[in-house]
Design an enzyme around this catalytic site. Structure first.
Site, PDB file in Angstrom:
ATOM      1  N   GLY A  92     -18.048   7.303  -2.529  1.00  0.00           N
ATOM      2  CA  GLY A  92     -16.902   7.402  -3.438  1.00  0.00           C
ATOM      3  C   GLY A  92     -17.066   6.349  -4.516  1.00  0.00           C
ATOM      4  O   GLY A  92     -18.189   5.894  -4.771  1.00  0.00           O
TER       5      GLY A  92
ATOM      6  N   ALA B 248     -16.435   3.042  -4.857  1.00  0.00           N
ATOM      7  CA  ALA B 248     -17.070   1.758  -4.526  1.00  0.00           C
ATOM      8  C   ALA B 248     -18.540   1.966  -4.146  1.00  0.00           C
ATOM      9  O   ALA B 248     -19.424   1.217  -4.603  1.00  0.00           O
ATOM     10  CB  ALA B 248     -16.311   1.068  -3.398  1.00  0.00           C
ATOM     11  N   GLY B 249     -18.819   2.975  -3.321  1.00  0.00           N
ATOM     12  CA  GLY B 249     -20.190   3.241  -2.894  1.00  0.00           C
ATOM     13  C   GLY B 249     -21.101   3.574  -4.074  1.00  0.00           C
ATOM     14  O   GLY B 249     -22.241   3.107  -4.165  1.00  0.00           O
TER      15      GLY B 249
ATOM     16  N   GLY C 259     -20.817   6.047   2.512  1.00  0.00           N
ATOM     17  CA  GLY C 259     -19.677   6.461   1.680  1.00  0.00           C
ATOM     18  C   GLY C 259     -20.090   6.435   0.226  1.00  0.00           C
ATOM     19  O   GLY C 259     -20.590   5.423  -0.261  1.00  0.00           O
TER      20      GLY C 259
ATOM     21  N   LYS D 163       0.859  -1.193   0.000  1.00  0.00           N
ATOM     22  CA  LYS D 163       0.000   0.000   0.000  1.00  0.00           C
ATOM     23  C   LYS D 163       0.883   1.227   0.000  1.00  0.00           C
ATOM     24  O   LYS D 163       1.969   1.228   0.591  1.00  0.00           O
ATOM     25  CB  LYS D 163      -0.864   0.020   1.265  1.00  0.00           C
ATOM     26  CG  LYS D 163      -2.142   0.818   1.116  1.00  0.00           C
ATOM     27  CD  LYS D 163      -3.157   0.027   0.333  1.00  0.00           C
ATOM     28  CE  LYS D 163      -4.540   0.545   0.405  1.00  0.00           C
ATOM     29  NZ  LYS D 163      -5.488  -0.487  -0.077  1.00  0.00           N
TER      30      LYS D 163
HETATM   31  N1  GLU Z   1      -7.224  -0.392  -3.720  1.00  0.00           N
HETATM   32  C1  GLU Z   1      -7.925  -1.623  -3.923  1.00  0.00           C
HETATM   33  C2  GLU Z   1      -7.926  -2.465  -2.649  1.00  0.00           C
HETATM   34  O1  GLU Z   1      -7.735  -1.949  -1.586  1.00  0.00           O
HETATM   35  C3  GLU Z   1      -7.411  -2.384  -5.131  1.00  0.00           C
HETATM   36  C4  GLU Z   1      -6.020  -2.895  -4.998  1.00  0.00           C
HETATM   37  C5  GLU Z   1      -5.399  -3.320  -6.335  1.00  0.00           C
HETATM   38  O2  GLU Z   1      -6.099  -3.541  -7.289  1.00  0.00           O
HETATM   39  O3  GLU Z   1      -4.181  -3.410  -6.342  1.00  0.00           O
HETATM   40  O4  GLU Z   1      -8.203  -3.632  -2.676  1.00  0.00           O
END
Ligand code: GLU
Length: 416
Positions: free
Chosen positions: A219, A221-222, A217, A106
């Protein structure tokens, strides 16, 4: 940040708990409690007023035992090393539970994207890649968007990366725009993964998916879940939605498409015509069949968990439920679909994007969705079987599955 809610400490506690139940060697538990690599950068960025501003940025690579690190980059004011360590580890469990050949990572930049122009955001995205470029790559670490970053951010980042390495390599990042090597189905992948988990849970627990639902939320996804739930199930009524500015409610249902237009126009769901204003926290406590927490970490805590009334909580956000709340919801017989399963659709389709980029041949949407369905249905049932076999709450069951798979890979490599 209080020590009690230090997400990194919470993650380490979860690894210990799962590791103990699996009778793992102390050293493998210690190994999984820490990121394998972490980087801290200071990024000088030219702002619109001509001045240079320094931004603090990070990339954490939690684990590589099963494959290259994988996970988003967020632009957000509240990040620090510990939040990103916890989120990177979550990606490790997520890719392991989905049983895809990736690790967990991350990244984040401390900034307030709402106060920045597009040009400043582009300068920041490119500066981040210049700093991280030696440490990412298709066989090292593959970023994607996360909070306040999107396919456009990925396009800038990929362009900067390719400019530096002087060759074409679209698979270095995922969730790119389609003309630049993005895949069909990525935009809806996180929501679709959540819907697959909800479908399986409804079958198992005899719940009607065409009842009521609420989305916390609004954003990416929501928004996608609000738009696609009723279409996926052939019914279902969205009765409450919140975002960072407030909440809205209509017992007769909210039109998701109209609501999205309103959000794009005004920047919030607040004041949506025909809806009643409610406190944004109360959206989590609505009497609905399915609740989709789709915002940030720690939204459901011991303070509000006793008031949750949904029958299924489908975690589209990462880490929306605290450990204390997990216990409370489990005792209340509320079915939590943990983030590592419920939002694994995003990273799974990211893997599909990497695969397609590597041979420059692209699948149709039906193929993407079918393959996603197979992977997530299997992940869902693996976790459900573990819940039943061990009589543990869903998050612990998911941790047991994920930790066991990574421990096995680390053992086979001879690390421990
Ligand atoms: N940000 C998304 C997650 O938290 C996707 C991660 C990705 O595709 O690398 O799962």
């Amino acid at each position: 940040m209080s020590e009690v809610y230090n997400p990194f400490k919470i993650m380490q506690g979860q690894v210990e708990e799962a590791g103990r139940l699996l009778y793992l060697d102390e050293n493998i538990i210690e190994h999984l409690k820490w990121p394998q690599r972490e980087y801290k950068f200071t990024l000088p960025v030219k702002m619109d007023d001509g001045k240079v501003k320094i931004f603090h940025a990070y990339r954490v690579q939690h684990n590589f035992a099963r494959g290259p690190a994988k996970g988003g980059i967020r632009f957000s004011p509240d990040e620090n090393l510990d939040t990103l360590r916890a989120l990177a580890a979550l990606m490790t469990w997520k890719t392991a539970v989905a049983d895809i050949p990736l690790g967990g990572g991350k990244g984040g930049v401390c900034c307030n994207p709402r106060e920045m122009s597009d040009r400043e955001l582009e300068n920041l995205a490119r500066a981040y890649v210049r700093a991280v470029c030696d440490f990412i790559g298709i066989d090292k670490d593959v970023p994607s968007p996360d909070i306040s970053t999107n396919p456009q951010t990925m396009a800038w980042m990929m362009d900067e990366y390719e400019t530096i390495i002087r060759r074409h390599q679209p698979g270095v990042l995922t969730d790119k725009p389609q003309p630049l090597g993005g895949t069909e189905g990525r935009r809806d992948a996180t929501a679709r993964g959540g819907l697959i988990a909800v479908r399986e849970a409804c079958r198992l627990y005899n719940i009607d998916p065409t009842g009521t639902f609420a989305v916390q939320g609004f954003g990416s996804a929501g928004q996608r879940i609000a738009l696609s739930h009723a279409e996926f199930f052939g019914g279902g009524k969205l009765i409450a939605v919140s975002d960072s500015k407030g909440g809205i409610y209509n017992k007769n249902g909210l039109d998701a498409r109209e609501l999205l237009m309103h959000k794009l126009k005004t920047g919030t769901v607040v004041d949506f015509p025909g809806a009643q204003p409610v406190h944004r926290e109360s959206v989590l406590e609505m009497d609905v069949d399915i609740l989709y927490p789709s915002a940030r970490e720690n939204a459901i805590s011991q303070a509000n968990a006793p008031n949750i009334k949904a029958r299924i909580v489908c975690e589209l956000a990462n880490g929306p439920t605290t450990p204390e709340a997990d216990e409370i919801l489990f005792k209340k017989n509320i079915h939590v679909l943990p983030d590592v399963v419920a939002n694994a659709g995003g990273v799974t389709v990211s893997l599909f994007e990497m695969v397609q980029d590597s041979y420059s041949y692209f699948w149709d949407e039906e193929t993407v969705n079918r393959r996603l369905d197979r992977i997530l249905t299997k992940a869902f049932h693996t976790v459900e079987n573990t819940i039943r076999e061990r009589n543990v709450h869903p998050r612990l069951a998911a941790m047991i599955v994920g930790v066991a798979r990574i421990a096995e890979a680390a053992r086979l490599r001879g690390w421990i």
